[in-house]
Write an enzyme that holds these catalytic residues in place. Structure first.
Site, PDB file in Angstrom:
ATOM      1  N   MET A 157       0.836  -1.198   0.000  1.00  0.00           N
ATOM      2  CA  MET A 157       0.000   0.000   0.000  1.00  0.00           C
ATOM      3  C   MET A 157       0.871   1.249   0.000  1.00  0.00           C
ATOM      4  SD  MET A 157      -2.809  -1.080   2.894  1.00  0.00           S
ATOM      5  CE  MET A 157      -1.537  -1.416   4.124  1.00  0.00           C
TER       6      MET A 157
ATOM      7  N   GLY B 197       0.916   4.059   4.642  1.00  0.00           N
ATOM      8  CA  GLY B 197       1.691   3.230   3.717  1.00  0.00           C
ATOM      9  C   GLY B 197       2.329   2.010   4.347  1.00  0.00           C
ATOM     10  N   SER B 198       2.097   0.828   3.776  1.00  0.00           N
ATOM     11  CA  SER B 198       2.708  -0.374   4.310  1.00  0.00           C
ATOM     12  C   SER B 198       2.373  -1.580   3.448  1.00  0.00           C
ATOM     13  CB  SER B 198       2.251  -0.597   5.748  1.00  0.00           C
ATOM     14  OG  SER B 198       3.099  -1.533   6.374  1.00  0.00           O
ATOM     15  N   ARG B 199       2.172  -2.756   4.101  1.00  0.00           N
ATOM     16  CA  ARG B 199       2.001  -3.993   3.351  1.00  0.00           C
ATOM     17  C   ARG B 199       1.196  -5.007   4.158  1.00  0.00           C
ATOM     18  NH1 ARG B 199       7.436  -7.374   2.061  1.00  0.00           N
ATOM     19  NH2 ARG B 199       6.623  -9.446   2.530  1.00  0.00           N
TER      20      ARG B 199
ATOM     21  N   ILE C 229       2.055  -5.256   8.156  1.00  0.00           N
ATOM     22  CA  ILE C 229       3.483  -4.947   8.286  1.00  0.00           C
ATOM     23  C   ILE C 229       3.706  -3.445   8.166  1.00  0.00           C
ATOM     24  CG2 ILE C 229       5.791  -5.363   7.351  1.00  0.00           C
ATOM     25  CD1 ILE C 229       4.711  -7.980   6.178  1.00  0.00           C
TER      26      ILE C 229
END
Length: 232
Positions: free
Chosen positions: A102, A189-191, A159
């Site tokens: 993301m 923002g991340s995953r 994450i």
């Protein structure tokens, strides 16, 4: 009616987790405007971006226990078979892992990929490396859910990344989730990683855009075999 539909589709609700941030950005805009008038408009643009970041749109989720639905908006960054992190308690055999990255413009509300019961929730401290790096799965700060489904236990891992410094999970252990149901979010923002047991076949390709609660990432008992792709 068409005008009303356009307005409804354009104005997306803001998740309550974003209210304090939107308010802080707006107050900051007022302070900047008091210092110098043009700065108010800069702050207002940032306030609108913040509201956009915390948007929480409705999604239409396929209801099929053979399907694995994307838990996040973003880009499919990895599809591999790998040993899951030890904290998930999913054993030492390799599992299919599909990762969705993301960026700061994606919707950050996370949704359950399958219907099931939350067996465990495990928070792990760690670094804030680029979430696109493969080692982010084991080195970064993360929050892991193990969900008991009709197809076996699956892992869903939030994450943190370079910018993301706050993982939010409002679901609890022993709670039942429906596919597409909201369970948390990650700020800025991340995953998301999804670990799937044997029998799951990918239905996306690396680089493809995924929509949380709608895009089918994988399928159990599928007869079509692995998909192929081409850039168009």
């Amino acid at each position: 009616m068409s005008l009303m539909n356009t307005i409804r589709n354009t104005i997306v609700p803001v998740h309550k987790e974003g209210y304090p941030f939107v308010a802080a950005f707006f107050v900051g805009s007022l302070v900047l405007g008091w210092i110098w008038d043009p700065l108010f408009w800069v702050g207002l643009i940032l306030t609108l971006w913040c509201a956009y970041f915390f948007r929480d749109p409705e999604r239409v989720t396929p209801q099929d226990e053979d399907l694995v639905i994307s838990p996040a908006d973003g880009r499919v960054s990895s599809i591999v078979h790998i040993t899951p992190p030890a904290e998930l308690g999913l054993g030492t055999e390799t599992m299919l892992r599909i990762s969705v990255f993301m960026n700061v413009f994606n919707c950050h509300v996370n949704r359950a990929p399958m219907r099931g019961r939350i067996r465990d929730i495990v928070y792990s401290e760690g670094a804030f490396l680029n979430a696109e790096l493969d080692k982010a799965s084991t080195d970064n700060e993360r929050n892991s859910l193990v969900i008991e489904t009709a197809k076996g236990d699956i892992g869903v891992v939030q994450i943190a990344g370079l910018v993301a410094r706050r993982i939010v999970c409002w679901s609890r252990e022993a709670e039942n989730l429906e596919a597409g149901e909201r369970f948390g979010l990650i700020r800025f923002g991340s995953r998301l990683d999804v670990f799937l047991p044997e029998g799951a076949e990918p239905r996306v390709s690396v680089g493809q855009t995924a929509i949380a609660g709608e895009t089918v990432l994988a399928e159990f008992n599928g007869s079509r075999g692995p998909v192929t792709s081409r850039r168009t």
